[in-house]
Motif scaffolding. Structure first.
Motif, PDB file in Angstrom:
ATOM      1  N   MET A  43      19.155 -10.420  23.676  1.00  0.00           N
ATOM      2  CA  MET A  43      19.288 -11.649  22.688  1.00  0.00           C
ATOM      3  C   MET A  43      20.621 -11.819  22.260  1.00  0.00           C
ATOM      4  O   MET A  43      21.197 -12.953  22.202  1.00  0.00           O
ATOM      5  CB  MET A  43      18.390 -11.359  21.237  1.00  0.00           C
ATOM      6  CG  MET A  43      16.880 -11.189  21.707  1.00  0.00           C
ATOM      7  SD  MET A  43      15.977 -10.699  19.970  1.00  0.00           S
ATOM      8  CE  MET A  43      16.116 -12.130  19.196  1.00  0.00           C
ATOM      9  N   ILE A  44      21.559 -10.678  22.188  1.00  0.00           N
ATOM     10  CA  ILE A  44      22.865 -10.871  21.983  1.00  0.00           C
ATOM     11  C   ILE A  44      23.544 -11.597  23.226  1.00  0.00           C
ATOM     12  O   ILE A  44      24.373 -12.370  23.149  1.00  0.00           O
ATOM     13  CB  ILE A  44      23.797  -9.567  21.522  1.00  0.00           C
ATOM     14  CG1 ILE A  44      23.146  -9.214  20.143  1.00  0.00           C
ATOM     15  CG2 ILE A  44      25.220  -9.887  21.739  1.00  0.00           C
ATOM     16  CD1 ILE A  44      23.694  -7.624  19.812  1.00  0.00           C
ATOM     17  N   ASP A  45      23.140 -11.144  24.482  1.00  0.00           N
ATOM     18  CA  ASP A  45      23.902 -11.692  25.650  1.00  0.00           C
ATOM     19  C   ASP A  45      23.358 -12.977  25.714  1.00  0.00           C
ATOM     20  O   ASP A  45      24.202 -13.555  26.633  1.00  0.00           O
ATOM     21  CB  ASP A  45      23.277 -10.517  26.666  1.00  0.00           C
ATOM     22  CG  ASP A  45      23.752 -10.990  28.223  1.00  0.00           C
ATOM     23  OD1 ASP A  45      25.247 -11.153  28.060  1.00  0.00           O
ATOM     24  OD2 ASP A  45      23.070 -10.909  29.079  1.00  0.00           O
ATOM     25  N   SER A  46      22.317 -13.366  25.757  1.00  0.00           N
ATOM     26  CA  SER A  46      21.644 -14.543  25.813  1.00  0.00           C
ATOM     27  C   SER A  46      22.498 -15.784  24.837  1.00  0.00           C
ATOM     28  O   SER A  46      22.312 -17.012  25.004  1.00  0.00           O
ATOM     29  CB  SER A  46      20.165 -14.777  25.940  1.00  0.00           C
ATOM     30  OG  SER A  46      19.858 -14.591  24.578  1.00  0.00           O
ATOM     31  N   GLY A  47      22.794 -15.206  23.953  1.00  0.00           N
ATOM     32  CA  GLY A  47      23.502 -16.186  22.828  1.00  0.00           C
ATOM     33  C   GLY A  47      22.471 -16.474  21.662  1.00  0.00           C
ATOM     34  O   GLY A  47      22.836 -17.208  20.561  1.00  0.00           O
ATOM     35  N   LYS A  48      21.556 -16.001  21.659  1.00  0.00           N
ATOM     36  CA  LYS A  48      20.505 -16.382  20.578  1.00  0.00           C
ATOM     37  C   LYS A  48      21.102 -15.548  19.299  1.00  0.00           C
ATOM     38  O   LYS A  48      21.020 -16.354  18.154  1.00  0.00           O
ATOM     39  CB  LYS A  48      19.177 -15.553  20.693  1.00  0.00           C
ATOM     40  CG  LYS A  48      18.171 -15.710  19.931  1.00  0.00           C
ATOM     41  CD  LYS A  48      16.819 -15.507  20.221  1.00  0.00           C
ATOM     42  CE  LYS A  48      15.526 -15.814  18.992  1.00  0.00           C
ATOM     43  NZ  LYS A  48      14.260 -15.805  19.448  1.00  0.00           N
ATOM     44  N   PRO A  58      40.642  -0.562  30.586  1.00  0.00           N
ATOM     45  CA  PRO A  58      39.939  -1.170  31.582  1.00  0.00           C
ATOM     46  C   PRO A  58      38.485  -1.661  31.203  1.00  0.00           C
ATOM     47  O   PRO A  58      37.713  -1.163  30.531  1.00  0.00           O
ATOM     48  CB  PRO A  58      39.670   0.128  32.683  1.00  0.00           C
ATOM     49  CG  PRO A  58      40.811   0.980  32.174  1.00  0.00           C
ATOM     50  CD  PRO A  58      40.929   0.888  30.797  1.00  0.00           C
ATOM     51  N   MET A  59      37.839  -2.851  31.848  1.00  0.00           N
ATOM     52  CA  MET A  59      36.578  -3.378  31.063  1.00  0.00           C
ATOM     53  C   MET A  59      35.409  -2.843  32.012  1.00  0.00           C
ATOM     54  O   MET A  59      35.180  -3.151  33.280  1.00  0.00           O
ATOM     55  CB  MET A  59      36.680  -4.793  31.442  1.00  0.00           C
ATOM     56  CG  MET A  59      35.943  -5.675  30.537  1.00  0.00           C
ATOM     57  SD  MET A  59      36.277  -7.282  30.819  1.00  0.00           S
ATOM     58  CE  MET A  59      35.121  -8.162  29.744  1.00  0.00           C
ATOM     59  N   SER A  60      34.723  -2.598  31.214  1.00  0.00           N
ATOM     60  CA  SER A  60      33.150  -2.229  31.730  1.00  0.00           C
ATOM     61  C   SER A  60      32.297  -3.412  31.185  1.00  0.00           C
ATOM     62  O   SER A  60      32.059  -3.356  30.116  1.00  0.00           O
ATOM     63  CB  SER A  60      32.598  -1.051  31.192  1.00  0.00           C
ATOM     64  OG  SER A  60      31.130  -0.916  31.699  1.00  0.00           O
ATOM     65  N   LEU A  61      31.971  -4.426  31.965  1.00  0.00           N
ATOM     66  CA  LEU A  61      31.557  -5.567  31.337  1.00  0.00           C
ATOM     67  C   LEU A  61      30.307  -5.450  30.655  1.00  0.00           C
ATOM     68  O   LEU A  61      29.361  -4.948  31.583  1.00  0.00           O
ATOM     69  CB  LEU A  61      31.390  -6.931  32.580  1.00  0.00           C
ATOM     70  CG  LEU A  61      32.688  -7.153  33.243  1.00  0.00           C
ATOM     71  CD1 LEU A  61      32.573  -7.737  34.477  1.00  0.00           C
ATOM     72  CD2 LEU A  61      33.554  -7.891  32.043  1.00  0.00           C
ATOM     73  N   PRO A  62      30.019  -6.015  29.457  1.00  0.00           N
ATOM     74  CA  PRO A  62      28.731  -5.660  28.934  1.00  0.00           C
ATOM     75  C   PRO A  62      27.678  -6.813  29.167  1.00  0.00           C
ATOM     76  O   PRO A  62      26.645  -6.609  28.838  1.00  0.00           O
ATOM     77  CB  PRO A  62      29.267  -5.635  27.465  1.00  0.00           C
ATOM     78  CG  PRO A  62      30.398  -6.590  27.482  1.00  0.00           C
ATOM     79  CD  PRO A  62      31.179  -6.370  28.736  1.00  0.00           C
ATOM     80  N   GLY A  63      28.202  -8.038  29.523  1.00  0.00           N
ATOM     81  CA  GLY A  63      27.082  -9.047  29.533  1.00  0.00           C
ATOM     82  C   GLY A  63      27.463 -10.270  30.243  1.00  0.00           C
ATOM     83  O   GLY A  63      28.723 -10.336  30.811  1.00  0.00           O
ATOM     84  N   SER A  64      26.521 -11.118  30.565  1.00  0.00           N
ATOM     85  CA  SER A  64      26.924 -12.230  31.539  1.00  0.00           C
ATOM     86  C   SER A  64      27.957 -13.092  30.830  1.00  0.00           C
ATOM     87  O   SER A  64      28.552 -13.946  31.656  1.00  0.00           O
ATOM     88  CB  SER A  64      25.572 -13.196  31.726  1.00  0.00           C
ATOM     89  OG  SER A  64      25.083 -13.291  30.443  1.00  0.00           O
ATOM     90  N   ARG A  65      28.008 -13.344  29.528  1.00  0.00           N
ATOM     91  CA  ARG A  65      28.734 -14.310  29.080  1.00  0.00           C
ATOM     92  C   ARG A  65      30.550 -13.972  29.361  1.00  0.00           C
ATOM     93  O   ARG A  65      31.259 -14.595  29.825  1.00  0.00           O
ATOM     94  CB  ARG A  65      28.872 -14.247  27.522  1.00  0.00           C
ATOM     95  CG  ARG A  65      30.044 -15.071  26.793  1.00  0.00           C
ATOM     96  CD  ARG A  65      30.023 -15.282  25.412  1.00  0.00           C
ATOM     97  NE  ARG A  65      30.766 -16.008  24.731  1.00  0.00           N
ATOM     98  CZ  ARG A  65      30.932 -16.198  23.529  1.00  0.00           C
ATOM     99  NH1 ARG A  65      29.960 -15.807  22.668  1.00  0.00           N
ATOM    100  NH2 ARG A  65      31.881 -17.062  23.091  1.00  0.00           N
ATOM    101  N   ASP A  66      30.552 -12.680  29.270  1.00  0.00           N
ATOM    102  CA  ASP A  66      32.206 -12.022  29.578  1.00  0.00           C
ATOM    103  C   ASP A  66      32.366 -12.241  30.992  1.00  0.00           C
ATOM    104  O   ASP A  66      33.480 -12.660  31.510  1.00  0.00           O
ATOM    105  CB  ASP A  66      32.063 -10.490  29.059  1.00  0.00           C
ATOM    106  CG  ASP A  66      31.860 -10.201  27.828  1.00  0.00           C
ATOM    107  OD1 ASP A  66      32.585 -11.208  26.954  1.00  0.00           O
ATOM    108  OD2 ASP A  66      31.284  -9.630  27.265  1.00  0.00           O
TER     109      ASP A  66
END
Length: 210
Positions: A1-6, A65-73
């Motif tokens: 829900m956080i990742d989707s922007g809800k 270094p970035m470990s990408l957490p979600g689709s927005r990033d």
């Protein structure tokens, strides 16, 4: 829900009781999840107030270094890559030397064996072909930042030979445009390549984190 922007950055999460009801789990499961998200920098807790969603902090990119957490990033980072690397491919087609072409050819010849390193070396070699030291350093920075996510991605795509073949062919088409001094085509081929990788990388995260 956080990742989707809800749930938006800065927004307060529902209470522990409400989250328990939403997901049909006990309080300990919700508290463990919040602790995990806090450790990842996704949320922060205000004592006596509740849990809030963290915004994406771009300053962290310059220290970790970035470990990408979600689709927005991923989407935002690839927006940067398309702006930067499309121009790099265009400039490389104008400025490349015969030595640059030989280096890129060698990387392409061995790309099926080296996974992440080959991908890193290819983009770095294209950047070097521009002759611009600042661009070279920027690409090194972006590649280092994405290393964890891209290693995971390359492990993921090994199960799909079609995807591996597509990426290999895209790399070769970028090289051909650079070799033939076709800046407009090199730019377009790079955008198409990054569009494809972004889509596949996003899909790999969905499958890894259902």
């Amino acid at each position: 829900m956080i990742d989707s922007g809800k749930f938006q950055a800065g927004e307060k999460l529902p209470s522990v009781r409400e989250l328990c009801e939403m997901f049909g789990v006990g309080r300990s499961a919700v508290r463990d999840a919040i602790t995990t998200l806090k450790g990842k920098g996704t949320v922060y807790v205000k004592q006596g107030e509740g849990t809030y969603i963290c915004g994406f902090d771009s300053t962290k990119l310059f220290t970790n270094p970035m470990s990408l957490p979600g689709s927005r990033d991923i989407r935002e980072l690839f927006q940067v890559r398309k702006i930067l690397e499309a121009g790099i491919a265009e400039m490389a087609a104008l400025n490349r030397s015969e030595e640059d072409l030989k280096v890129i050819e060698e990387i392409l010849y061995n790309q099926s064996n080296n996974g992440w390193e080959s991908d890193y070396n290819l983009h770095a070699a294209i950047a070097k072909a521009t002759g611009n030291e600042i661009i070279i350093q920027l690409i090194q920075f972006i590649s280092t930042m994405m290393k964890k996510a891209m290693i995971d991605f390359h492990n993921y795509i090994q199960i799909n030979p079609t995807t591996v073949k597509t990426i290999s062919e895209q790399h070769k088409s970028i090289y051909e445009a650079i070799k033939l001094a076709q800046p407009g085509i090199a730019k377009q081929r790079m955008i198409e390549h990054l569009d494809f990788v972004e889509k596949e990388l996003s899909q790999s995260l969905v499958l890894q984190n259902p």
